[in-house]
Design an enzyme around this catalytic site. Structure first.
Site, short mmCIF file in Angstrom:
data_model
loop_
_atom_site.label_atom_id
_atom_site.label_comp_id
_atom_site.label_asym_id
_atom_site.label_seq_id
_atom_site.Cartn_x
_atom_site.Cartn_y
_atom_site.Cartn_z
CG ASP A 257 30.36 -18.03 -32.69
OD1 ASP A 257 30.77 -17.19 -32.14
OD2 ASP A 257 30.69 -19.25 -32.85
CG HIS B 61 31.63 -18.25 -29.36
ND1 HIS B 61 32.45 -18.17 -30.26
CD2 HIS B 61 32.57 -19.27 -28.36
CE1 HIS B 61 33.73 -18.70 -30.13
NE2 HIS B 61 33.62 -19.39 -28.95
CD GLU C 153 37.31 -20.76 -28.77
OE1 GLU C 153 38.50 -21.20 -29.20
OE2 GLU C 153 36.26 -20.88 -29.58
C1 ACM Z 1 35.55 -24.77 -30.88
O1 ACM Z 1 36.09 -25.05 -31.98
N1 ACM Z 1 35.63 -23.69 -30.41
C2 ACM Z 1 34.65 -25.71 -30.49
#
Ligand code: ACM
Ligand code: ZN
Length: 569
Positions: free
Chosen positions: A199, A271, A335
Site C-alpha cells: 500500500d 495505493h 481508490e
Molecule cells: C478499501 O477499503 N479501500 C477496500
C-alpha cells in the site's frame, strides 16, 4: 437448528444426566454445526485411545496433535494407532461426504469421526475441542475426569470462501503475530487469509527482481499523529518491516496446515506510493516520492502509459505466483485517483491509442483502469490464476472470470452477481472490523470511526436482495481489518474478537440465532482466554482494552453521552 430446537434436543441428555453421573456438559460450538443432536450420556475422554486409517499425512499429523493435547491436559496417555479401533476416538475417510464436511458420532464407548478431506477432519477436531472444557486449550494440566456429551454431529459449511483480511502495510505484523491470527481463524473454521501486502504506507513482501521495494518501500520516515489533521504533525519515529520470501513460504505452509489458503493482494494501480518511492520512474511525474506517512490515499499512482510499468507488474506477480499457490491473486483496484493520468502525456497517448472516450457515465481514465485490470487478468490467467479486485473494478468494463470483492456496502456485490461475476461480500456496513464495536467511543482505543457491533456483523445475509440465478455467484464473505490506527497485537485481536466469531456463523451456518450465539459466547471467551487472545467483552457487559474494563452504560447514561458528544459517524 435454532436455540429452541437445540434446547429440545438437549433435554433428553439433561434428563438422563440427572440420574447418571457424570453430567453431560452443555454444547457450545462456534460456528454452530448444521445439525448437532445430543443423544444422552457421556464419553469419558481421559486415556481414550485414538486411531485412524486411510487418511493423508497432514490429517494424521493433526490427529496426533489432538491425541498429544488430550494426553497433556488429562494427564492420562491417549495412545495413537494407525489401525482403526472400536473403542476411543476413530477417524475414517468417507468419500461420500462433501469437501470440508464431517460427521461425529459420540457414544459412551466410542467417538467416530468421518470426513472426505483434510479440512473436514480438521474441522471435526475443532468441534471436538470446543465441546471439551476450555482448559483443553490451556497449558495447565486439568483434571482427568473430562467427558464429551454423547451427540450426533452432521456438519458442512454454507459458503466455500470464508475469509479474513489482514493489513500489514499500515502497521506491520510479525510472522508470529500472523500465525496467531491464523490459529484463531482456524478455530472458527475460516479458510482464506486475504493478505494486503502492499500500500502507500509500506511494501511488505520481498521481490528479488526489485530489491528496492523492500529496501526503500518498506520504510517510512515517520507516521502522522492520530488523524489527518491540519497542520500535519508526525511522530518522528521511523517505521518499517517486511516479510522475506522464506517467511512468506513459512506463513503459507502454516496456514495450509490449518486448512487456510493465503490470498496475496498487490494493490494496483493506486495505493502504490511505497513502490513509487523505490522506483520513481514508474510514476507519471517521475517523483521524487516518499513512502506515505499519513492515513490517506496518495494521488500518485502507477503510470500505465509506459510499458515498463507492465514489465514491473508482471515481474512482481511472477514472484508472487511462485510464493502463493492460491488460485486467486488479489490485484486491488480500489481508490485509484485519476488526476495524474489526466495530466500525463504518456497515459493520454495510451488512452488515444486504445480509442477510449468518456461516455456511459465513465471517464476515459476509468476505462484506462479497466485496461490495466484486463491486462493483469490476462497475464495471471495465462498462468492458471484468477483475479479478485475491489468493487471499483466493476466501473466501466470487466472481463468475464474476474471476482469482485464488494466493500462499499453490498450493492456492488449484488450488481456484480447479477451481471454474472463471482462475488465475495465484505461490506463496510457490516464487516469492517477497524470500525468501533461499542458506542462508547471515549472508552474505546482510538480508531478510524464508524460503528459495527457484534449484532450487526451477525445480521448480514450474503444472499440478501439476490435473485436465485445470482446466488450461486456469491462465493462467500469476509471481514476486513485495516490497521491505520491499530498498532499493537492486543489492539488487533481486540478489534477482531469476538466479531470474527459472529462472522464465522454468517460464513458457515445455514440457520442462525443470535440469542443462541450469545449464549455460547462466554464459553468461547474462556477458550480465547486460555489461548491468550485479547477480546472485546462489550457484548458480555464490559468493554475497553484489558486493564480498562468498565461497566456498560445504562440507556439513560448512553443518551446523555450521545447528547454531550458530537458523533460524526
Ligand atoms: C478499501 O477499503 N479501500 C477496500
Ligand atoms: Zn502516466
Amino acid at each position: 437448528m435454532n436455540f429452541r430446537n437445540l434446547i429440545l434436543t438437549l433435554l433428553p441428555a439433561l434428563a438422563l444426566s440427572a440420574c447418571h453421573a457424570p453430567q453431560a456438559p452443555e454444547i457450545h460450538v462456534i460456528p454452530q454445526p448444521q445439525q448437532i443432536t445430543a443423544t444422552g450420556g457421556v464419553f469419558k475422554v481421559a486415556g481414550a485411545p485414538v486411531s485412524y486409517e486411510g487418511v493423508d499425512a497432514r490429517t494424521a499429523a493433526q490427529i496426533q496433535n489432538f491425541a498429544t493435547r488430550l494426553t497433556t491436559v488429562t494427564g492420562k496417555a491417549s495412545l495413537v494407532s494407525e489401525t482403526l479401533q472400536d473403542k476411543g476416538f476413530s477417524f475414517r475417510t468417507d468419500a461420500s461426504l462433501a469437501p470440508e464436511a464431517y460427521t461425529i458420532d459420540i457414544k459412551p464407548a466410542a467417538v467416530q469421526v468421518a470426513a472426505s478431506d483434510f479440512n473436514g477432519f480438521f474441522y471435526a477436531l475443532q468441534t471436538l475441542g470446543q465441546m471439551l472444557p476450555p482448559a483443553f486449550y490451556g497449558d495447565a494440566k486439568a483434571k482427568a475426569d473430562w467427558v464429551l456429551p454423547c451427540a450426533q454431529v452432521n456438519d458442512a459449511p454454507r459458503f466455500g470462501y470464508r475469509g479474513m483480511h489482514m493489513d500489514p502495510s499500515r502497521h506491520f505484523w510479525s510472522v508470529d503475530e500472523v500465525k496467531k491470527y491464523l490459529d484463531v481463524m482456524a478455530l472458527y473454521k475460516l479458510n482464506r487469509l486475504h493478505w494486503h501486502l502492499t500500500d502507500d504506507q509500506g511494501w511488505r513482501v520481498e521481490i528479488k527482481k526489485y530489491p528496492k521495494l523492500t529496501e526503500v518501500g518498506s520504510q517510512r520516515k515517520e507516521t502522522i499523529v492520530k488523524k489527518n489533521f491540519n497542520p500535519y504533525v508526525g511522530d518522528g519515529q521511523p517505521y518499517g518491516g517486511f516479510y522475506t520470501q522464506d517467511e512468506i513460504r513459512e506463513v503459507v505452509a502454516y496456514a495450509a496446515d490449518r486448512g487456510i489458503t493465503v490470498i496475496p493482494e498487490i494493490d494496483l494501480p493506486g495505493h502504490m506510493l511505497a513502490a513509487l518511492a523505490a522506483y520513481p520512474e514508474l510514476g507519471c511525474t517521475g517523483g521524487p516520492y516518499d513512502v506515505w506517512t499519513i492515513w490517506g490515499v496518495s494521488e500518485d499512482v502507477l503510470c500505465v502509459g509506459q510499458e515498463k510499468t507492465f514489465e514491473f507488474l508482471e515481474g512482481v506477480l511472477t514472484e508472487i505466483m511462485d510464493l502463493f499457490p492460491s488460485e486467486y491473486i488479489h490485484i486491488g483496484g480500489d481508490e485509484s485517483p485519476k488526476v495524474r493520468w489526466e495530466n500525463c502525456p504518456r497515459c493520454q497517448a495510451r488512452i488515444r491509442a486504445l480509442g477510449l472516450r468518456d461516455g456511459n457515465g465513465h471517464t476515459k481514465e476509468q476505462l484506462l483502469q479497466n485496461y490495466v485490470t484486463a491486462r493483469m487478468q490476462e497475464f495471471l490467467g495465462k498462468h492458471g490464476r484468477k483475479i479478485i479486485g475491489w468493487d471499483e473494478i466493476l466501473e466501466g468494463e470487466l472481463a468475464p472470470g474476474a471476482t469482485v470483492m464488494s466493500w462499499r456496502g453490498a450493492d456492488g456485490g449484488i450488481q456484480a452477481a447479477s451481471r454474472g461475476f463471482d462475488v465475495i461480500m465484505t461490506p463496510n456496513s457490516h464487516f469492517y472490523f477497524d470500525y468501533y464495536q461499542s458506542q462508547e467511543r471515549d472508552r474505546e482505543p482510538f480508531g478510524i470511526g464508524g460503528y459495527v457491533s457484534l449484532e450487526k456483523v451477525y445480521s448480514f445475509d450474503p444472499y440478501d436482495k439476490l435473485s436465485e440465478e445470482a446466488k450461486p455467484h456469491i462465493l462467500g464473505a469476509q471481514a476486513n481489518l485495516w490497521t491505520e490506527y491499530i498498532a499493537t497485537p492486543e489492539h488487533l485481536e481486540y478489534m477482531l474478537l469476538p466479531r470474527m466469531c459472529a462472522l464465522s456463523e454468517v460464513q458457515w451456518c445455514q440457520e442462525r440465532d443470535y440469542d443462541r450465539f450469545l449464549a455460547s459466547l462466554p464459553h468461547t471467551g474462556e477458550i480465547l482466554d486460555a489461548l491468550g487472545y485479547t477480546w472485546c467483552k462489550y457484548a458480555l457487559g464490559t468493554a475497553g482494552m484489558p486493564g480498562d474494563e468498565h461497566p456498560v452504560r445504562t440507556p439513560e447514561e448512553m443518551e446523555k453521552y450521545r447528547s454531550e458528544n458530537h458523533w460524526d459517524w
